[in-house]
Every structure is written in structure tokens, then in C-alpha cells.
Design an enzyme around this catalytic site. Structure first.
Site, PDB file in Angstrom:
ATOM      1  N   ASN A   1       0.887  -1.172   0.000  1.00 53.35           N
ATOM      2  CA  ASN A   1       0.000   0.000   0.000  1.00 53.35           C
ATOM      3  C   ASN A   1       0.920   1.214   0.000  1.00 53.35           C
ATOM      4  OD1 ASN A   1      -1.796   2.058   0.522  1.00 53.35           O
ATOM      5  ND2 ASN A   1      -2.230   1.421   2.640  1.00 53.35           N
ATOM      6  N   TRP A   2       1.050   1.826  -1.172  1.00 50.49           N
ATOM      7  CA  TRP A   2       2.031   2.919  -1.287  1.00 50.49           C
ATOM      8  C   TRP A   2       1.538   4.210  -0.641  1.00 50.49           C
ATOM      9  CZ3 TRP A   2       4.207   2.724  -7.023  1.00 50.49           C
ATOM     10  CH2 TRP A   2       4.864   1.504  -7.200  1.00 50.49           C
ATOM     11  N   LYS A   3       0.237   4.298  -0.371  1.00 48.27           N
ATOM     12  CA  LYS A   3      -0.345   5.532   0.209  1.00 48.27           C
ATOM     13  C   LYS A   3      -0.032   6.733  -0.690  1.00 48.27           C
ATOM     14  CE  LYS A   3      -0.122   3.366   4.694  1.00 48.27           C
ATOM     15  NZ  LYS A   3      -0.113   3.506   6.132  1.00 48.27           N
TER      16      LYS A   3
ATOM     17  N   HIS B   1      -9.554   1.600   4.519  1.00 46.56           N
ATOM     18  CA  HIS B   1      -8.302   1.764   5.263  1.00 46.56           C
ATOM     19  C   HIS B   1      -8.545   2.729   6.427  1.00 46.56           C
ATOM     20  CE1 HIS B   1      -4.220   2.855   6.307  1.00 46.56           C
ATOM     21  NE2 HIS B   1      -3.858   1.733   5.733  1.00 46.56           N
TER      22      HIS B   1
ATOM     23  N   GLU C   1      -6.907   5.104   7.538  1.00 45.90           N
ATOM     24  CA  GLU C   1      -6.650   6.523   7.229  1.00 45.90           C
ATOM     25  C   GLU C   1      -7.834   7.134   6.493  1.00 45.90           C
ATOM     26  OE1 GLU C   1      -2.849   5.792   5.365  1.00 45.90           O
ATOM     27  OE2 GLU C   1      -2.069   5.197   7.319  1.00 45.90           O
TER      28      GLU C   1
ATOM     29  N   GLU D   1      -5.667  -4.437  10.506  1.00 48.79           N
ATOM     30  CA  GLU D   1      -4.599  -3.470  10.741  1.00 48.79           C
ATOM     31  C   GLU D   1      -4.882  -2.704  12.031  1.00 48.79           C
ATOM     32  OE1 GLU D   1      -2.530  -2.490   6.782  1.00 48.79           O
ATOM     33  OE2 GLU D   1      -4.196  -1.111   7.004  1.00 48.79           O
TER      34      GLU D   1
ATOM     35  N   GLY E   1       2.405   2.505  10.727  1.00 48.81           N
ATOM     36  CA  GLY E   1       3.380   3.572  10.541  1.00 48.81           C
ATOM     37  C   GLY E   1       4.040   4.025  11.836  1.00 48.81           C
TER      38      GLY E   1
ATOM     39  N   SER F   1       3.270  -1.876  10.443  1.00 44.92           N
ATOM     40  CA  SER F   1       4.712  -1.956  10.676  1.00 44.92           C
ATOM     41  C   SER F   1       5.294  -3.349  10.422  1.00 44.92           C
ATOM     42  CB  SER F   1       5.050  -1.475  12.085  1.00 44.92           C
ATOM     43  OG  SER F   1       4.655  -0.120  12.242  1.00 44.92           O
TER      44      SER F   1
ATOM     45  N   GLY G   1       2.775  -1.033   4.263  1.00 47.31           N
ATOM     46  CA  GLY G   1       2.882   0.383   3.926  1.00 47.31           C
ATOM     47  C   GLY G   1       4.333   0.782   3.692  1.00 47.31           C
ATOM     48  N   GLY G   2       4.961   1.339   4.736  1.00 45.77           N
ATOM     49  CA  GLY G   2       6.316   1.885   4.615  1.00 45.77           C
ATOM     50  C   GLY G   2       7.310   0.947   3.938  1.00 45.77           C
TER      51      GLY G   2
HETATM   52  P1  PGA Z   1       2.721   0.414   7.636  1.00 43.87           P
HETATM   53  O1  PGA Z   1       1.275   0.631   6.955  1.00 43.87           O
HETATM   54  O2  PGA Z   1       3.242  -0.896   7.112  1.00 43.87           O
HETATM   55  O3  PGA Z   1       3.535   1.584   7.181  1.00 43.87           O
HETATM   56  O4  PGA Z   1       2.503   0.387   9.111  1.00 43.87           O
HETATM   57  C1  PGA Z   1       0.394  -0.426   6.744  1.00 43.87           C
HETATM   58  C2  PGA Z   1      -0.899   0.099   6.159  1.00 43.87           C
HETATM   59  O5  PGA Z   1      -1.386   1.143   6.609  1.00 43.87           O
HETATM   60  O6  PGA Z   1      -1.471  -0.515   5.220  1.00 43.87           O
END
Ligand code: PGA
Length: 252
Positions: free
Chosen positions: A9-11, A96, A98, A168, A174, A214, A235-236
Site C-alpha cells: 500500500n504505497w499511500k 483503510h 486513514e 490493521e 506507521g 509496521s 505500507g512503509g
Molecule cells: P505500515 O502501513 O506498514 O507503514 O505500518 C500499513 C498500512 O497502513 O497498510
């Protein structure tokens, strides 16, 4: 049997040029390993068509990070499920945390998005998870169950079976703070039980439930080894081909 899946998930990261470069790197790296899981990258809308042109779709799936809750029309700035599908993408992340937190997504809007995703042959990667306060006050099972029941349990068993779920915990996204492999397993087993109660054991056993928060090469193997964890939403660590591949190969 359910699939193991690692999805990036590149966001809101990478320019178009950087994103195409990253997709090429992941695609090339996948050509060198025999990945023991399905691999997907979910990228910004602006990148979808260009990324689709440089990846081998038999090895690397492509998805969007969201889609609109309306079919088409006067919704300035929105991107519909049919637009996403027209780029060649076949997945879409929905719900998600966010999006729920910053853009007010509710079970009602998510029901619309899920329906439109299915109409356009997109596989939803549907996210659920509690915030820190709910983890600490012990309501996290109820919260996650309600997220599933309210947005998804109107679906037929046939449609539900097409979904991928991603647990999640918001406090782990993050933050560098990962749920322990036992915490992930506990919740994943609970989620599978909730699905079994409604749709039966077969549907529950066939549903892929990914862990997100994470996840990195150093912890992926232990988390994915848990019986009810079927991969990760990353994500990251998905923003560099090397770390993403370090997670993909945790299944090898
Ligand atoms: P993260 O994000 O791996 O940076 O914690 C995961 C996500 O929000 O899909």
C-alpha cells in the site's frame, strides 16, 4: 484453500516517475524468485495505467487505494471503480483506517464502495482494526466484529468469498510498533470465527486475512507463520523493492 498474499500500500508516496521505477524494480525482482504467495501493489490513482504497462500481471497484481462511493457524475475529484478497472487494476483497498479517520468513511459508504468494486470485477482488500484506546480498554474484539458485520454481512456468501480482509491495528500503522505474532493470531482467529458463524466454516477457511501495521522483513516470517495469518498489507516497507521483497520471500 485460502491464498497467501503480500500486498503493498504505497499511500500518498512517490511521483509518477518514481512509482513506475519502483513497480519495475518489484516486477524484475519477482522474476528472479519463485514467490510462494500472490503479490499485489496498490498505488496512487495517477500511477495505475502507467504501472500496469510495465508489470507482468501474471506475477504481480495491481490495485488502487480507494474508489468512489458513486458510479459516476458530478463528484469533482473522485475516481470511480469503473475508472480504476479501466486502467487494468483488479484490486482496490477499501476502508483503510486513514480513510475512515481523515475522510469520514463509514460502514454505509463502504457498502456502496464494495458493491461498486464487485460490479467492476475489482477484488476489495477490506481493512478493519481498532485504535489504541480500544486496544487498551479491551473493546477491540467488539470493534473489529462491528466493522465486519456493519459493512459486509449483507453480502451473499458468494460475494463475501471474493473479499480479502486486512486486520490493521491502527496503533501499529506507521508507528514502528507491531502487534506481536500472538496478538495478530488471536485477532485473526477471532475474525475467522466471526465469518464462520455467519457464512460457515468453508467460507471462513477460504478467506485470506492479511496483517498490516509496521510489517517488515525482520518480523514478517514470525507473523506469517501463525496459522490464521495469510500474509500482509505493507505500507512503509513497500516503498523500496528490497524491503518489500524481503517480506514477500518470508513465505519461501
Ligand atoms: P505500515 O502501513 O506498514 O507503514 O505500518 C500499513 C498500512 O497502513 O497498510
Amino acid at each position: 484453500m485460502r491464498k497467501n498474499i503480500v500486498a503493498g500500500n504505497w499511500k500518498m508516496n512517490t511521483t509518477l516517475q518514481e512509482g513506475v521505477g519502483l513497480a519495475k524494480d518489484v516486477n524484475e525482482a519477482l522474476g528472479k524468485v519463485n514467490a510462494a504467495c500472490d503479490v499485489i501493489i496498490c498505488v496512487p490513482f495517477t500511477h495505475l495505467a502507467s504501472v500496469n504497462a510495465v508489470i507482468d500481471s501474471s506475477k504481480l497484481g495491481l490495485g488502487a487505494e480507494n474508489c468512489a462511493d458513486h458510479k459516476s457524475g458530478a463528484y469533482t475529484g473522485e475516481v470511480s471503480a469503473s475508472m480504476v478497472a479501466s486502467t487494468g487494476a483488479t484490486y482496490v483497498i477499501l476502508g483503510h483506517s486513514e480513510r475512515r479517520q481523515y475522510y469520514g468513511e463509514t460502514a454505509e459508504t463502504l457498502k456502496e464502495k464494495v458493491a461498486l468494486a464487485f460490479e467492476n470485477n475489482l477484488t476489495p482488500i477490506f481493512c478493519i482494526g481498532e485504535v489504541l484506546e480500544q486496544r487498551e480498554n479491551g473493546t477491540y474484539f467488539d470493534v473489529v466484529k462491528a466493522q465486519i458485520v456493519d459493512a459486509l454481512f449483507h453480502l451473499s456468501a458468494e460475494d463475501f468469498s471474493k473479499l480479502i480482509l486486512a486486520y490493521e491495528p491502527v496503533w501499529a500503522i506507521g508507528t514502528g510498533k507491531t502487534a506481536t505474532d500472538d496478538q495478530a493470531q488471536e485477532m485473526h482467529a477471532f475474525i475467522r470465527g466471526v465469518i464462520a458463524e455467519k457464512y460457515g466454516k468453508e467460507v471462513a477457511d477460504n478467506t485470506s486475512i492479511l496483517y498490516g501495521g509496521s510489517c517488515k522483513p525482520s518480523n514478517a516470517r514470525a507473523i506469517f507463520a501463525k496459522p490464521d495469518v495469510d500474509g500482509g498489507l505493507i505500507g512503509g516497507a513497500a516503498l523500496e523493492a528490497e524491503s518489500f521483497m524481503g517480506i514477500v520471500t518470508a513465505f519461501n
